[in-house]
Design a protein around this motif. Structure first.
Motif, PDB file in Angstrom:
ATOM      1  N   ILE A  76       5.375   2.903  -5.722  1.00  0.00           N
ATOM      2  CA  ILE A  76       5.257   2.732  -4.271  1.00  0.00           C
ATOM      3  C   ILE A  76       6.577   3.137  -3.630  1.00  0.00           C
ATOM      4  O   ILE A  76       7.505   2.326  -3.488  1.00  0.00           O
ATOM      5  CB  ILE A  76       4.882   1.279  -3.908  1.00  0.00           C
ATOM      6  N   PHE A  77       6.652   4.402  -3.269  1.00  0.00           N
ATOM      7  CA  PHE A  77       7.890   4.935  -2.693  1.00  0.00           C
ATOM      8  C   PHE A  77       8.227   4.213  -1.387  1.00  0.00           C
ATOM      9  O   PHE A  77       7.394   4.071  -0.505  1.00  0.00           O
ATOM     10  CB  PHE A  77       7.730   6.437  -2.429  1.00  0.00           C
ATOM     11  N   GLY A  78       9.469   3.735  -1.294  1.00  0.00           N
ATOM     12  CA  GLY A  78       9.923   3.098  -0.067  1.00  0.00           C
ATOM     13  C   GLY A  78       9.699   1.603   0.009  1.00  0.00           C
ATOM     14  O   GLY A  78      10.017   0.977   1.020  1.00  0.00           O
ATOM     15  N   ILE A  79       9.160   0.985  -1.055  1.00  0.00           N
ATOM     16  CA  ILE A  79       8.903  -0.449  -1.014  1.00  0.00           C
ATOM     17  C   ILE A  79      10.216  -1.228  -1.026  1.00  0.00           C
ATOM     18  O   ILE A  79      11.192  -0.824  -1.669  1.00  0.00           O
ATOM     19  CB  ILE A  79       8.019  -0.884  -2.214  1.00  0.00           C
ATOM     20  N   LYS A  80      10.237  -2.334  -0.303  1.00  0.00           N
ATOM     21  CA  LYS A  80      11.400  -3.227  -0.309  1.00  0.00           C
ATOM     22  C   LYS A  80      11.143  -4.304  -1.355  1.00  0.00           C
ATOM     23  O   LYS A  80      10.293  -5.176  -1.170  1.00  0.00           O
ATOM     24  CB  LYS A  80      11.599  -3.851   1.067  1.00  0.00           C
ATOM     25  N   ALA A  81      11.840  -4.212  -2.466  1.00  0.00           N
ATOM     26  CA  ALA A  81      11.600  -5.126  -3.583  1.00  0.00           C
ATOM     27  C   ALA A  81      12.042  -6.547  -3.231  1.00  0.00           C
ATOM     28  O   ALA A  81      13.098  -6.737  -2.619  1.00  0.00           O
ATOM     29  CB  ALA A  81      12.344  -4.655  -4.819  1.00  0.00           C
ATOM     30  N   PRO A  82      11.251  -7.554  -3.600  1.00  0.00           N
ATOM     31  CA  PRO A  82      11.673  -8.937  -3.388  1.00  0.00           C
ATOM     32  C   PRO A  82      12.852  -9.279  -4.286  1.00  0.00           C
ATOM     33  O   PRO A  82      13.059  -8.642  -5.327  1.00  0.00           O
ATOM     34  CB  PRO A  82      10.433  -9.753  -3.763  1.00  0.00           C
ATOM     35  N   ASN A 108       3.065  -4.421   3.301  1.00  0.00           N
ATOM     36  CA  ASN A 108       3.901  -4.053   4.448  1.00  0.00           C
ATOM     37  C   ASN A 108       4.260  -2.568   4.410  1.00  0.00           C
ATOM     38  O   ASN A 108       4.261  -1.893   5.441  1.00  0.00           O
ATOM     39  CB  ASN A 108       5.178  -4.900   4.466  1.00  0.00           C
ATOM     40  N   ARG A 109       4.545  -2.059   3.206  1.00  0.00           N
ATOM     41  CA  ARG A 109       4.849  -0.633   3.073  1.00  0.00           C
ATOM     42  C   ARG A 109       3.611   0.207   3.383  1.00  0.00           C
ATOM     43  O   ARG A 109       3.716   1.286   3.983  1.00  0.00           O
ATOM     44  CB  ARG A 109       5.338  -0.343   1.642  1.00  0.00           C
ATOM     45  N   ARG A 113       3.039   3.015   6.203  1.00  0.00           N
ATOM     46  CA  ARG A 113       2.472   4.336   5.867  1.00  0.00           C
ATOM     47  C   ARG A 113       1.379   4.707   6.861  1.00  0.00           C
ATOM     48  O   ARG A 113       1.286   5.863   7.296  1.00  0.00           O
ATOM     49  CB  ARG A 113       1.890   4.284   4.442  1.00  0.00           C
ATOM     50  N   GLU A 114       0.563   3.764   7.235  1.00  0.00           N
ATOM     51  CA  GLU A 114      -0.475   4.015   8.240  1.00  0.00           C
ATOM     52  C   GLU A 114       0.147   4.469   9.557  1.00  0.00           C
ATOM     53  O   GLU A 114      -0.340   5.406  10.194  1.00  0.00           O
ATOM     54  CB  GLU A 114      -1.289   2.747   8.491  1.00  0.00           C
ATOM     55  N   ARG A 115       1.221   3.788   9.962  1.00  0.00           N
ATOM     56  CA  ARG A 115       1.849   4.090  11.260  1.00  0.00           C
ATOM     57  C   ARG A 115       2.569   5.434  11.264  1.00  0.00           C
ATOM     58  O   ARG A 115       2.857   5.981  12.334  1.00  0.00           O
ATOM     59  CB  ARG A 115       2.821   2.969  11.650  1.00  0.00           C
ATOM     60  N   GLU A 116       2.876   5.955  10.073  1.00  0.00           N
ATOM     61  CA  GLU A 116       3.546   7.255   9.985  1.00  0.00           C
ATOM     62  C   GLU A 116       2.622   8.401  10.388  1.00  0.00           C
ATOM     63  O   GLU A 116       3.095   9.484  10.723  1.00  0.00           O
ATOM     64  CB  GLU A 116       4.052   7.487   8.555  1.00  0.00           C
TER      65      GLU A 116
END
Length: 206
Positions: A76-82, A108-109, A113-116
């Protein structure tokens, strides 16, 4: 010869059953107006698979966490890891908690992606085509693998075991692996693909 023909019929029955299952899945994707829930489910399953792969027990060590983080960041490119937060537990971080936090971060990622995409309907069709292409390519590969399995069983033999039963069990495991591969490939493709045109983002405030 009769015994061989009988085994071949059983092999074909297994293949046909799997074909019916995969085509039912494919038809469902074609008929769905919204593939969002399908992709979100694939994302969740893919994350669970990665976490289970490195952390088979209830707790995740820091070393296991680092391996999980590396693989999910590729998927998942761009995910913010917990963060890794075992608190005071010497065994490590609770696996269920880590999975929940990773799934939330992945969702959330996905929303980002949808909003991009400037047009959500175009995004939905793009998403649908990704899933269909992954199903088609993995199914074709699976058919080839089943033929190789059939040949190997015929050549090697399995002692007193019924070759048709051996084939059915191994084909079942292969089908499950194919299903997992479809999910992983679809998720990876969705997050790694880029827009071909530099279109403006959709205005979510409207």
């Amino acid at each position: 010869n009769f015994g061989t023909r009988k085994s071949v019929l059983k092999y074909d029955k297994v293949n046909n059953e799997q074909r019916e299952l995969i085509y039912a899945e494919r038809d469902a994707i074609l008929e769905k107006a919204d593939t969002r829930n399908t992709m979100l489910s694939m994302i969740e399953d893919s994350i669970d698979m990665i976490i289970d792969k490195y952390a088979p027990d209830k707790y995740v060590t820091e070393g296991q966490y680092q391996e999980i983080r590396k693989e999910i960041s590729v998927l998942i490119f761009g995910i913010k890891a917990p963060d890794y937060s075992p608190k005071s537990n010497k065994k490590g971080m609770d696996k269920k908690k880590l999975a929940e936090e990773y799934i939330e971060a992945a969702k959330n990622r996905y929303y980002e992606r949808e909003r991009e995409w400037p047009d959500i309907e175009v995004f939905r069709e793009f998403e649908r085509q990704i899933i269909l292409r992954c199903i088609d390519s993995k199914w074709m590969q699976h058919i080839n693998d089943l033929e190789i399995l059939r040949q190997n069983i015929s050549l090697v033999g399995y002692g007193q075991k019924d070759p048709a039963i051996v084939y059915k069990l191994k084909a079942f495991d292969m089908f499950n692996k194919m299903s997992d591969d479809i999910k992983n490939d679809a998720v990876y493709t969705l997050f790694s693909s880029r827009l071909r045109t530099a279109a403006p983002k959709r205005d979510t405030a409207a």
